[in-house]
Motif scaffolding. Structure first.
Motif, short mmCIF file in Angstrom:
data_model
loop_
_atom_site.label_atom_id
_atom_site.label_comp_id
_atom_site.label_asym_id
_atom_site.label_seq_id
_atom_site.Cartn_x
_atom_site.Cartn_y
_atom_site.Cartn_z
N VAL A 1 31.33 45.03 36.91
CA VAL A 1 30.79 43.56 36.10
C VAL A 1 30.29 43.43 34.70
O VAL A 1 29.33 44.25 34.62
CB VAL A 1 29.77 42.85 37.19
N TRP A 2 31.02 43.01 33.87
CA TRP A 2 30.41 42.72 32.79
C TRP A 2 30.01 41.27 32.64
O TRP A 2 30.65 40.19 32.75
CB TRP A 2 31.44 42.83 31.49
N SER B 1 25.67 42.59 27.90
CA SER B 1 25.61 42.40 26.12
C SER B 1 24.83 41.33 25.78
O SER B 1 24.72 40.30 26.53
CB SER B 1 27.07 42.31 25.93
N ALA B 2 24.25 41.55 24.68
CA ALA B 2 23.28 40.54 24.22
C ALA B 2 23.42 40.78 22.56
O ALA B 2 24.05 41.66 22.16
CB ALA B 2 21.88 40.52 24.62
N VAL C 1 36.49 47.08 33.43
CA VAL C 1 35.72 46.03 34.53
C VAL C 1 36.74 45.29 35.43
O VAL C 1 38.20 45.32 35.16
CB VAL C 1 34.90 45.20 33.56
N ASP C 2 36.28 44.88 36.50
CA ASP C 2 36.81 43.85 37.39
C ASP C 2 36.63 42.55 37.29
O ASP C 2 37.36 41.81 37.57
CB ASP C 2 36.50 44.33 39.03
N VAL C 3 35.19 42.31 37.00
CA VAL C 3 34.64 40.97 36.91
C VAL C 3 34.07 40.54 35.45
O VAL C 3 33.27 41.45 35.07
CB VAL C 3 33.73 40.45 37.98
N TYR C 4 34.44 39.87 34.74
CA TYR C 4 33.80 39.39 33.51
C TYR C 4 33.49 37.98 33.75
O TYR C 4 34.04 37.04 33.95
CB TYR C 4 34.86 39.28 32.40
N PHE C 5 31.99 37.76 33.49
CA PHE C 5 31.20 36.43 33.61
C PHE C 5 31.06 35.88 32.02
O PHE C 5 30.03 36.61 31.68
CB PHE C 5 30.14 36.44 34.33
N ALA D 1 37.21 41.24 26.81
CA ALA D 1 37.44 41.45 28.29
C ALA D 1 38.60 41.53 28.81
O ALA D 1 38.83 42.19 29.83
CB ALA D 1 36.78 40.11 29.01
N LEU D 2 39.73 40.71 28.18
CA LEU D 2 41.01 40.68 28.87
C LEU D 2 41.56 42.09 28.46
O LEU D 2 42.37 42.72 29.33
CB LEU D 2 41.73 40.05 28.15
#
Length: 359
Positions: free
Chosen positions: A159-160, A186-187, A225-229, A240-241
């Motif tokens: 997850v990201w 990330s921040a 990654v599998d999930v990007y929030f 993310a894509l």
């Protein structure tokens, strides 16, 4: 009785400034049958308020704030001073959606913010009052619904989370960790990155200002990654894509990179990857999932009691400072949930005396 209200007097162009608002004194009427009078003690500050500080809010969103009028639709916690509604009594701590003011007369049972802001008595055994504006309120609902129901978190997912030090992102990241996932955050500052690593225990974290975003993400998640929030949009969504593995999912709850943009932002240039990788990209609002509030509170409350959730707050004192707090949030100066603690109001004793007399 007289109270203060923060009102917008102009729609900001670009950054929000305190001069876009004014604080006015206004009369507070007595509650009618079915209503309660609340002295507000804490009020929420959320980046999405910027979407309503426009001539027109985005289609399908909550309406724009009218100029020089009270800002209805901001989550707030307060104490009931007088009740003419069943189920509420003086001294109750409640939440409602008439924030950025000292006092509010609220109709019991009337839906606000899609049901999330309906007048509700709070259980303070779970957490202090202000937590119901964050982890146990709309932010918690957005994080919970987005991760588990919209993104459909699965065993083994990486997850990201963008804006992972913010009110929603920090909860998403911690929940994914609690469920045993590898989590990257990330921040926008090195201090926030240290918070993500050392306090929240993320597996990897990076300052997105430190270099090309795709390279930073690749270093943190070399296998993808599998999930990007998504709390940011723009270049974060594009990165993310590129990093998502086949059948990856994107849950979009906000696009803060666009909120203060003076020109229409450019969309991702690699959207075709959604086709070639079989990605699912879904936008949502927490208020669309109001039916999950009881479930969310039970689960979040249990994690809070067990000490598994850390909920940092950025607290600004004084009602008049609410616009300053919003401007700082939009600049990225906050960590965790941004709140305004409403100062004691000059007419409080008169209000309490009147409430006792009428009660």
């Amino acid at each position: 009785m007289i109270g203060r209200e923060v009102r917008p007097i102009t729609y900001p162009r670009g950054e929000v400034r305190a001069s876009d608002f004014r604080v006015v004194e206004a009369g507070v009427r007595e509650p009618r049958p079915g209503e309660v009078l609340v002295r507000n003690t804490w009020t929420s500050v959320d980046a999405a308020l910027r979407l309503r500080l426009r001539e027109e809010a985005p289609p399908g969103y909550f309406p724009a704030f009218p100029l020089d009028e009270p800002m209805d639709g901001i989550m707030t916690v307060g104490e009931v001073l007088e009740s003419r509604a069943d189920g509420f009594a003086p001294g109750d701590t409640v939440w409602h959606a008439s924030g950025w003011r000292d006092y509010a007369v609220v109709e019991a049972g009337r839906q606000a913010l899609g049901g999330v802001g309906t007048l509700t008595r709070l259980d303070l055994r779970l957490a202090p009052p202000q937590a119901h504006l964050g982890v146990l309120g709309g932010n918690g609902l957005t994080a919970y619904a987005g991760l588990f129901h919209v993104a459909g978190l699965r065993v083994g997912d990486v997850v990201w989370v963008s804006a992972a030090a913010g009110a929603v992102g920090s909860l998403v990241a911690q929940m994914a960790k609690i469920r045993g996932h590898r989590v990257i955050g990330s921040a926008g500052s090195d201090e926030k990155v240290r918070h993500l690593r050392e306090e929240l225990g993320l597996d990897a974290a990076f300052n997105y200002r430190a270099g090309p975003l795709p390279d930073l993400l690749r270093e943190a998640a070399p296998d993808g990654v599998d999930v990007y929030f998504d709390n940011v949009g723009g270049d974060h969504l594009e990165a993310a894509l590129g990093a998502l593995r086949r059948a990856g999912r994107v849950a979009i709850c906000g696009m803060i990179s666009e909120y203060t943009a003076e020109e229409p932002p450019q969309g991702p240039g690699n959207l075709m990857l959604a086709v070639t990788k079989g990605l699912t990209i879904r936008g949502f609002r927490g208020s669309d999932h109001a039916h999950l509030l009881p479930e969310m509170r039970r689960q979040m409350g249990a994690w809070l009691r067990d000490g598994r959730l850390r909920c940092r707050e950025t607290v600004i004192d004084g009602l008049a400072q609410a616009p300053v707090a919003l401007a700082a949030l939009l600049r990225g100066d906050n960590t965790g949930k941004t709140l305004v603690r409403i100062d004691e109001v000059p007419h409080r004793e008169n209000a309490l005396g009147a409430a006792r007399h009428r009660g």
